[in-house]
Design a protein around this motif. Sequence first.
Motif, PDB file in Angstrom:
ATOM      1  N   VAL A  79       0.818  -1.212   0.000  1.00 13.34           N
ATOM      2  CA  VAL A  79       0.000   0.000   0.000  1.00 13.34           C
ATOM      3  C   VAL A  79       0.849   1.258   0.000  1.00 13.34           C
ATOM      4  CG1 VAL A  79      -2.023  -1.064   1.021  1.00 13.34           C
ATOM      5  CG2 VAL A  79      -0.263  -0.138   2.520  1.00 13.34           C
ATOM      6  N   GLY A  80       2.107   1.105  -0.387  1.00 11.38           N
ATOM      7  CA  GLY A  80       2.895   2.294  -0.678  1.00 11.38           C
ATOM      8  C   GLY A  80       3.864   2.741   0.398  1.00 11.38           C
ATOM      9  N   TYR A  81       3.931   2.002   1.501  1.00 11.97           N
ATOM     10  CA  TYR A  81       4.919   2.364   2.521  1.00 11.97           C
ATOM     11  C   TYR A  81       6.136   1.469   2.322  1.00 11.97           C
ATOM     12  CZ  TYR A  81       1.375   5.204   4.746  1.00 11.97           C
ATOM     13  OH  TYR A  81       0.438   6.179   4.989  1.00 11.97           O
ATOM     14  N   ASP A  82       7.064   1.949   1.508  1.00  8.19           N
ATOM     15  CA  ASP A  82       8.164   1.104   1.066  1.00  8.19           C
ATOM     16  C   ASP A  82       9.387   1.179   1.964  1.00  8.19           C
ATOM     17  OD1 ASP A  82       6.904   0.103  -1.259  1.00  8.19           O
ATOM     18  OD2 ASP A  82       7.189   2.046  -2.228  1.00  8.19           O
ATOM     19  N   VAL A  83       9.438   2.201   2.821  1.00 10.94           N
ATOM     20  CA  VAL A  83      10.657   2.424   3.591  1.00 10.94           C
ATOM     21  C   VAL A  83      10.406   2.215   5.082  1.00 10.94           C
ATOM     22  CG1 VAL A  83      12.496   4.059   4.128  1.00 10.94           C
ATOM     23  CG2 VAL A  83      11.372   4.129   1.886  1.00 10.94           C
ATOM     24  N   THR A  84      11.242   1.383   5.689  1.00  7.06           N
ATOM     25  CA  THR A  84      11.194   1.188   7.137  1.00  7.06           C
ATOM     26  C   THR A  84      12.514   1.668   7.718  1.00  7.06           C
ATOM     27  OG1 THR A  84       9.802  -0.757   6.847  1.00  7.06           O
ATOM     28  CG2 THR A  84      10.877  -0.501   8.982  1.00  7.06           C
ATOM     29  N   ALA A  85      12.445   2.355   8.842  1.00  6.38           N
ATOM     30  CA  ALA A  85      13.657   2.883   9.454  1.00  6.38           C
ATOM     31  C   ALA A  85      13.673   2.585  10.940  1.00  6.38           C
ATOM     32  CB  ALA A  85      13.767   4.389   9.222  1.00  6.38           C
ATOM     33  N   VAL A  86      14.870   2.345  11.453  1.00  5.25           N
ATOM     34  CA  VAL A  86      15.070   2.160  12.890  1.00  5.25           C
ATOM     35  C   VAL A  86      15.803   3.394  13.401  1.00  5.25           C
ATOM     36  CG1 VAL A  86      16.074   0.730  14.692  1.00  5.25           C
ATOM     37  CG2 VAL A  86      15.233  -0.327  12.581  1.00  5.25           C
ATOM     38  N   ILE A  87      15.155   4.118  14.286  1.00  3.77           N
ATOM     39  CA  ILE A  87      15.682   5.395  14.755  1.00  3.77           C
ATOM     40  C   ILE A  87      16.095   5.249  16.221  1.00  3.77           C
ATOM     41  CG2 ILE A  87      15.127   7.832  15.125  1.00  3.77           C
ATOM     42  CD1 ILE A  87      12.804   7.298  13.034  1.00  3.77           C
ATOM     43  N   GLN A  88      17.342   5.602  16.516  1.00  5.29           N
ATOM     44  CA  GLN A  88      17.817   5.509  17.888  1.00  5.29           C
ATOM     45  C   GLN A  88      18.150   6.902  18.390  1.00  5.29           C
ATOM     46  OE1 GLN A  88      20.252   1.915  18.651  1.00  5.29           O
ATOM     47  NE2 GLN A  88      20.382   1.690  16.440  1.00  5.29           N
ATOM     48  N   LEU A  89      17.735   7.188  19.613  1.00  9.86           N
ATOM     49  CA  LEU A  89      17.869   8.535  20.155  1.00  9.86           C
ATOM     50  C   LEU A  89      18.524   8.525  21.530  1.00  9.86           C
ATOM     51  CD1 LEU A  89      14.261   9.887  19.401  1.00  9.86           C
ATOM     52  CD2 LEU A  89      16.313  10.180  17.994  1.00  9.86           C
ATOM     53  N   GLN A  90      19.403   9.493  21.745  1.00 11.62           N
ATOM     54  CA  GLN A  90      19.846   9.800  23.103  1.00 11.62           C
ATOM     55  C   GLN A  90      19.063  11.017  23.557  1.00 11.62           C
ATOM     56  OE1 GLN A  90      24.072  10.380  23.452  1.00 11.62           O
ATOM     57  NE2 GLN A  90      24.547   8.337  22.606  1.00 11.62           N
ATOM     58  N   VAL A  91      18.485  10.915  24.739  1.00 11.31           N
ATOM     59  CA  VAL A  91      17.535  11.938  25.170  1.00 11.31           C
ATOM     60  C   VAL A  91      17.937  12.486  26.535  1.00 11.31           C
ATOM     61  CG1 VAL A  91      15.120  12.338  25.796  1.00 11.31           C
ATOM     62  CG2 VAL A  91      15.678  10.823  23.897  1.00 11.31           C
ATOM     63  N   GLU A  92      17.731  13.785  26.715  1.00 13.74           N
ATOM     64  CA  GLU A  92      17.881  14.422  28.032  1.00 13.74           C
ATOM     65  C   GLU A  92      16.961  13.707  29.012  1.00 13.74           C
ATOM     66  OE1 GLU A  92      20.422  16.301  29.481  1.00 13.74           O
ATOM     67  OE2 GLU A  92      20.255  17.185  27.468  1.00 13.74           O
ATOM     68  N   GLY A  93      17.525  13.205  30.085  1.00 13.84           N
ATOM     69  CA  GLY A  93      16.822  12.317  31.007  1.00 13.84           C
ATOM     70  C   GLY A  93      15.384  12.659  31.310  1.00 13.84           C
ATOM     71  N   ASN A  94      15.124  13.878  31.776  1.00 13.11           N
ATOM     72  CA  ASN A  94      13.773  14.210  32.221  1.00 13.11           C
ATOM     73  C   ASN A  94      12.810  14.438  31.065  1.00 13.11           C
ATOM     74  OD1 ASN A  94      14.917  16.505  31.321  1.00 13.11           O
ATOM     75  ND2 ASN A  94      14.626  17.706  33.192  1.00 13.11           N
ATOM     76  N   ALA A  95      13.326  14.470  29.853  1.00 11.30           N
ATOM     77  CA  ALA A  95      12.451  14.709  28.698  1.00 11.30           C
ATOM     78  C   ALA A  95      11.991  13.411  28.059  1.00 11.30           C
ATOM     79  CB  ALA A  95      13.181  15.568  27.665  1.00 11.30           C
ATOM     80  N   LEU A  96      12.394  12.300  28.605  1.00  8.29           N
ATOM     81  CA  LEU A  96      12.111  11.013  27.971  1.00  8.29           C
ATOM     82  C   LEU A  96      10.614  10.777  27.761  1.00  8.29           C
ATOM     83  CD1 LEU A  96      14.395   8.020  28.787  1.00  8.29           C
ATOM     84  CD2 LEU A  96      12.207   7.745  27.657  1.00  8.29           C
ATOM     85  N   PRO A  97       9.770  11.014  28.769  1.00  4.44           N
ATOM     86  CA  PRO A  97       8.338  10.781  28.541  1.00  4.44           C
ATOM     87  C   PRO A  97       7.781  11.639  27.406  1.00  4.44           C
ATOM     88  CG  PRO A  97       8.810  11.051  30.882  1.00  4.44           C
ATOM     89  CD  PRO A  97      10.062  11.419  30.150  1.00  4.44           C
ATOM     90  N   ASP A  98       8.208  12.892  27.335  1.00  2.62           N
ATOM     91  CA  ASP A  98       7.731  13.761  26.259  1.00  2.62           C
ATOM     92  C   ASP A  98       8.102  13.186  24.899  1.00  2.62           C
ATOM     93  OD1 ASP A  98       6.692  15.465  28.087  1.00  2.62           O
ATOM     94  OD2 ASP A  98       8.330  16.929  27.987  1.00  2.62           O
TER      95      ASP A  98
END
Lengths: 153, 153
Positions: free
Chosen positions: A61-80
């Motif tokens: 159905v046209g979603y041809d690209v899959t990506a794995v995104i890894q992030l380092q996040v400021e501790g207290n901002a993780l829930p956001d």
Amino acid sequence: MTYENLDAKLVNALLGDGRASLRSLAEELDVSVTTISNHLSDLEEEGVIEGYTPRLDYDAVGYDVTAVIQLQVEGNALPDITDTLRDHRQMISVYEVTGDYDVIAIGKFKDTDGMNEQIKALLTDPDIKASNTSVVLNAVSENEQFELDIEDA
Amino acid sequence: MTYENLDAKLVNALLGDGRASLRSLAEELDVSVTTISNHLSDLEEEGVIEGYTPRLDYDAVGYDVTAVIQLQVEGNALPDITDTLRDHRQMISVYEVTGDYDVIAIGKFKDTDGMNEQIKALLTDPDIKASNTSVVLNAVSENEQFELDIEDA
DNA sequence: TACACCTGATGACGTACGAAAATCTCGATG
DNA sequence: CATCGAGATTTTCGTACGTCATCAGGTGTA
């Protein structure tokens, strides 16, 4: 045959065909339709079975690209950050993890341009300290659900 | 478009309830049962819908640990590695990817001991040059399937 | 021409309900 | 202390009824 056993067999049968009728399940497991109905209701109420879905081929159905995104996040901002990611409907999975990165997310996109655009937008968040995106070249298997163990009597 | 508006609506309705009857779908989308039946058969034949499964809560059945495993692999051994991973039934997803690592796999385990054991066994393969395992602390969302776009008339 | 629709007929389906069977509880007994 | 058994509870079952999926043949419509 133990109680737990029937439940596991029932789940496994449904993993084979999630739209199988209660009657065919009853025949397959050699119990009555009512028993299937009761156990299935219980499994749903207990939350073991959270619902039923078709397995979609997003490629088709046209979603041809899959990506794995890894992030380092400021501790207290993780829930956001995780909330933001979850609310992006194209994010299939969002995990908080141990290791070099704090969040791993898997998303699907219509093309690399769309992917770049969306990821760039995400990364404007000042609470994201570092990121790393891997594009999927080949999904050997995806969202496979495995069968449960059947315990012997 | 290879799929039309009704098809998208039908898929989205099934994402809401994968065991919905054709009649209820027909009523929801305001078309006849016959039309639902025809379109659904087509979607299945085209491969857009690959099948139906219950959504299992693996936590509720004792698989409490999820891990994201990243591997660097000797180039020509990649097919062997991905095959091995796929055949591990507890591997939910196995991706070949661009970036620092060649393979990203997601697996579910009953406990950290079981996880360590299995991962250690995997890493004995001499074709694996490096590995990195992240344990999931919190699955914010997992294997979500998103709805398709509905184009306006 | 290609879809969507209707009708009717048929066998399959889901669910409710009461009966039957299996299992558990727990004090009494030898 | 191990066993028994009556009663309570849980689990399973068969039946019945209204609903459902499917098929075939024919109508309407863009």
